[in-house]
Design an enzyme around this catalytic site. Structure first.
Site, PDB file in Angstrom:
ATOM      1  N   GLY A  18       0.841  -1.208   0.000  1.00  0.00           N
ATOM      2  CA  GLY A  18       0.000   0.000   0.000  1.00  0.00           C
ATOM      3  C   GLY A  18       0.870   1.250   0.000  1.00  0.00           C
ATOM      4  N   LYS A  43      -0.609 -10.999  -3.104  1.00  0.00           N
ATOM      5  CA  LYS A  43       0.573 -10.505  -3.829  1.00  0.00           C
ATOM      6  C   LYS A  43       1.832 -11.301  -3.500  1.00  0.00           C
ATOM      7  CE  LYS A  43      -1.164  -6.036  -5.012  1.00  0.00           C
ATOM      8  NZ  LYS A  43      -0.978  -4.597  -5.125  1.00  0.00           N
ATOM      9  N   ILE A  98       0.234   0.605  13.439  1.00  0.00           N
ATOM     10  CA  ILE A  98       0.250   2.042  13.176  1.00  0.00           C
ATOM     11  C   ILE A  98      -1.163   2.553  12.876  1.00  0.00           C
ATOM     12  CG2 ILE A  98       1.231   3.853  11.684  1.00  0.00           C
ATOM     13  CD1 ILE A  98       3.327   2.272  13.356  1.00  0.00           C
ATOM     14  N   THR A  99      -1.985   1.708  12.281  1.00  0.00           N
ATOM     15  CA  THR A  99      -3.320   2.067  11.794  1.00  0.00           C
ATOM     16  C   THR A  99      -4.149   2.873  12.795  1.00  0.00           C
ATOM     17  OG1 THR A  99      -3.272  -0.013  10.602  1.00  0.00           O
ATOM     18  CG2 THR A  99      -5.412   1.095  10.766  1.00  0.00           C
ATOM     19  N   GLU A 100      -4.759   3.943  12.296  1.00  0.00           N
ATOM     20  CA  GLU A 100      -5.645   4.777  13.108  1.00  0.00           C
ATOM     21  C   GLU A 100      -7.096   4.439  12.778  1.00  0.00           C
ATOM     22  OE1 GLU A 100      -4.963   8.950  12.503  1.00  0.00           O
ATOM     23  OE2 GLU A 100      -6.572   9.535  13.867  1.00  0.00           O
ATOM     24  N   TYR A 161       7.779  13.754  18.736  1.00  0.00           N
ATOM     25  CA  TYR A 161       8.847  14.210  17.836  1.00  0.00           C
ATOM     26  C   TYR A 161       9.417  15.523  18.367  1.00  0.00           C
ATOM     27  CZ  TYR A 161       6.074  11.238  14.633  1.00  0.00           C
ATOM     28  OH  TYR A 161       5.345  10.225  14.069  1.00  0.00           O
ATOM     29  N   GLU A 211      -1.615  12.454  28.127  1.00  0.00           N
ATOM     30  CA  GLU A 211      -2.654  13.399  27.725  1.00  0.00           C
ATOM     31  C   GLU A 211      -3.940  13.054  28.450  1.00  0.00           C
ATOM     32  OE1 GLU A 211      -2.436  12.694  23.491  1.00  0.00           O
ATOM     33  OE2 GLU A 211      -4.137  11.325  23.525  1.00  0.00           O
ATOM     34  N   HIS A 249      -7.497  12.322  19.194  1.00  0.00           N
ATOM     35  CA  HIS A 249      -7.312  10.913  19.540  1.00  0.00           C
ATOM     36  C   HIS A 249      -8.595  10.343  20.134  1.00  0.00           C
ATOM     37  CE1 HIS A 249      -2.715  11.635  20.112  1.00  0.00           C
ATOM     38  NE2 HIS A 249      -2.995  11.310  18.867  1.00  0.00           N
TER      39      HIS A 249
END
Lengths: 287, 378
Positions: A18, A43, A98-100, A161, A211, A249
């Site tokens: 992807g 694939k 990683i997917t949100e 970051y 958070e 989030h």
């Protein structure tokens, strides 16, 4: 030394063909991560990265052929739970999703299953991990951190970051940086990572970025007070967030009087954690 | 996503939970017709996505079709906590002997759904939870196993439900769990579940919240979204895939990443300003997204300055700066802007912005101070 990932990590990428998967595979390989295989059902037999990385139809086939021991998942949200179950059943040690936007009902099933086996899940909705100079698994930009003795753990992406970059500007580096993700139900919590940093000889101090929402920071505070010897500095985002509103989030929401920043800051300060008023104070609090 | 009472109850009914006969009306005449069909004595209930409808006068009893028409005329168009009533539910009136609370939600700490039941139904359950938590029975549901029969019997016994109603209660509890699971809900609530004078159980009020992340597999539910209940800007933001929440302050914020966006609000506040919004433009700040974000932020007349805070990681700072300049060219904002770029190629990006006479900043503190000062001068 480091935690979770290092130069010996043999990584496979689920969803490697992807857009996101391929782009970040290039970034991970350029950083020096040992990407041994990719998986995209249908694939199998193809190659990516100029014929350097083989693609398989399943995680099981990829792991058997290449000895992969960790997976990073870039598949769309609707396939994420299936991808996690597949990686877990193939016996991988570490799965980084990683997917949100994974449905919380899927994550509750995933977590109930993962808790019964010996696989560690990080995420979903997370930037992954970075052990500077050794390996990057996920999407954390490699050039923002240098090797060092600070362990970093965070529920957020760009805020992490920001802090890594601020540390680098002051010549401070990270042992490993771990993004646990911003969803209400995830695979790994603060205390899991804090325990690993406490045991890691390369980590001398820890920075924790929390958070609003949930009580993971309060649990972390208790863990720090009772189980940790290494100093911890923290920042909690969302002091001005209104209750009842989801702040980007899925997990960042103050509900039924629980999850407010002030409660978390109080708990952490009582546990001896130095809590920064803003992230640019963190390098000083750690030095 | 919130859905209306009538929608929630129809979903419950599909899973075997008994609900009163009822019809939705959007005019007083329709309410009259509905009441006539339902046998005369009805409850007229405003359908707005907010709690406290009864106290606000949005729920009324009518003894005959003429009264139903009058009551509906009073309720339709009424303002309840800022929302206009556009629909009423006309439900057959029931004879209430007692009221029970029955609900399911996700327990975030335990990472599994929890069924909550209280013999004191019909009141605000959060209030009961605060004042007398011992009156709420909680039963956790293993997501891999589902609700078990013994759990339902335990609940029935704990609330001292009359034994003649246990079987019915089992059907209702199971139906509610299946509705919750089948719709990927984050809340499914019957409050109250009544024991009628005829000694049967009936779900007279219902409420559901659906997990937004699951809507891809529920196109039928996605269509139920009532955009009247959110600020227009929040609707536009969702269409552009931006996370936006309007606040009361005067400094508009545009940030990449949710955690950094909250941090930016906090630091504006720390240096004496007040944030006008939360806005996460996500990864890759391209001109189109930035332009959409500008339009949304500037549609709030309270905004006196805008603070743009972008961490360039994989997206390079110079690319971000070009995107911002293109968007400014298109939207032509009239309030002062402070841009803080940091990370990869940030210096090049800041140079581009400075050439275009933009206020730039290197650190978060500097950016917040400049934005607060700019808003005060404006």
């Amino acid at each position: 030394m480091s935690i979770l990932v290092n130069k010996d990590t043999r990584l496979l990428v689920q969803g490697i063909t992807g857009n996101e998967g391929l782009f970040h595979t290039q970034q991970m390989v350029a950083y020096g991560t040992n990407v041994v295989a990719g998986v995209t059902p249908g694939k199998g037999g193809e190659w990516v990265m100029d014929g350097k990385v083989p693609v398989f139809d399943s995680v099981k086939l990829a792991a058997e052929a290449t000895g992969a021991n960790a997976s990073v998942i870039f598949v769309p949200a609707r396939f994420a739970a299936d991808a996690i179950f597949e990686a877990a059943d193939a016996g991988l040690d570490l799965i980084v999703c990683i997917t949100e936007g994974v449905p919380v009902s899927d994550m509750m099933r995933v977590r109930a299953y993962i808790d019964q086996i010996d696989t560690r899940l990080l995420g979903p909705n997370c930037p992954g991990l970075l052990t500077p100079g050794e390996a990057k698994v996920g999407i954390i930009p490699g050039n923002i951190a240098i090797p060092g003795n600070v362990g970093a753990v965070s529920r957020s992406g760009t805020l992490t970051y920001e802090v890594l970059y601020a540390l680098k500007q002051k010549g401070m580096g990270a042992s490993t940086c771990v993004g646990i993700g911003g969803d209400p139900v995830n695979g790994t919590n603060f205390i899991d990572v804090l325990a690993m940093f406490e045991d890691d000889p390369a980590t001398d101090k820890v920075v924790m970025l929390g958070e609003i929402g949930g009580t993971d920071e309060e649990k972390a505070a208790e863990f720090i007070a009772t189980k940790m010897t290494k100093p911890v500095a923290a920042f909690i985002a969302g002091q001005t967030a209104p209750p009842g509103k989801q702040m980007g989030h899925a997990g960042a929401i103050i509900q039924s009087g629980s999850g407010a920043a002030a409660d978390k800051i109080k708990a952490l300060e009582e546990a001896g954690v130095r809590v920064a008023k803003h992230p640019e104070e963190l390098p000083d609090l750690l030095s | 996503m919130k859905i209306h009472e009538y929608q929630s109850k129809r979903i419950f009914a599909k899973y075997g939970v008994p609900i009163p006969n009822g019809k939705v009306a959007i005019t007083p005449q329709e309410a009259y017709d509905a009441a006539k069909d339902l046998g005369g004595r009805v409850i007229i209930k405003s359908q707005v996505l907010v709690g406290g409808r009864g106290k606000a006068g949005g729920v009324k009893l009518a003894n005959n079709p003429d009264e139903a028409k009058e009551r509906a005329a009073e309720i339709l168009g009424m303002d309840i906590k800022g929302l206009t009533v556009r629909k009423v539910l006309v439900d057959e009136a029931s004879n209430i002997a007692s009221e029970i609370y029955l609900g399911i939600t996700n327990d975030r700490e335990k990472r599994m759904p929890v069924m909550m039941v209280s013999a004191e139904g019909g009141v605000d359950i959060e209030e009961v939870a605060r004042v007398s938590p011992e009156k709420i029975i909680k039963v956790h549901i293993n997501p891999l196993l589902g609700l078990q029969g013994y759990q339902i019997r335990d609940i029935a016994a704990s609330i001292e439900l009359p034994r003649r109603n246990w079987k019915e209660f089992g059907v209702i509890a199971n139906g509610l769990w299946k509705a919750y699971k089948g719709t990927d809900a984050t809340l499914a609530e019957v409050n109250p579940l009544i024991i009628t004078a005829e000694e049967t159980l009936l779900a007279v009020d219902g409420k559901m919240l659906i997990d937004d992340s699951s809507l891809f597999r529920h196109p039928d539910l996605a269509e139920m979204r009532d955009i009247d209940t959110e600020a227009e800007t929040e609707t536009i933001a969702r269409e552009h895939d931006l996370a936006y929440i309007q606040l009361d302050g005067e400094i508009g914020c545009m940030v990449n990443g949710a955690g950094l966006a909250m941090t930016t609000m906090d630091i504006v506040n720390l240096f004496g300003g007040s944030p006008a919004n939360f806005l996460d433009i996500g990864g890759g700040a391209n001109a189109e997204k930035v332009a959409a974000a500008f339009r949304i932020i500037l549609s709030d007349p309270k905004v006196k300055a805008v603070l743009i805070n972008i961490f360039g990681g994989i997206t390079r700072g110079d690319e971000v700066a070009k995107g911002i300049l293109e968007a400014i060219e298109e939207v032509k904002p009239t309030v002062p802007m402070v841009v803080r770029l940091v990370g990869t190629n940030a210096e090049e990006g800041r140079a581009l912005l400075a050439d275009a006479d933009m206020l730039t900043a290197e650190t978060l503190v500097e950016a917040a101070q400049k934005a607060v000062a700019a808003a005060k001068e404006a």
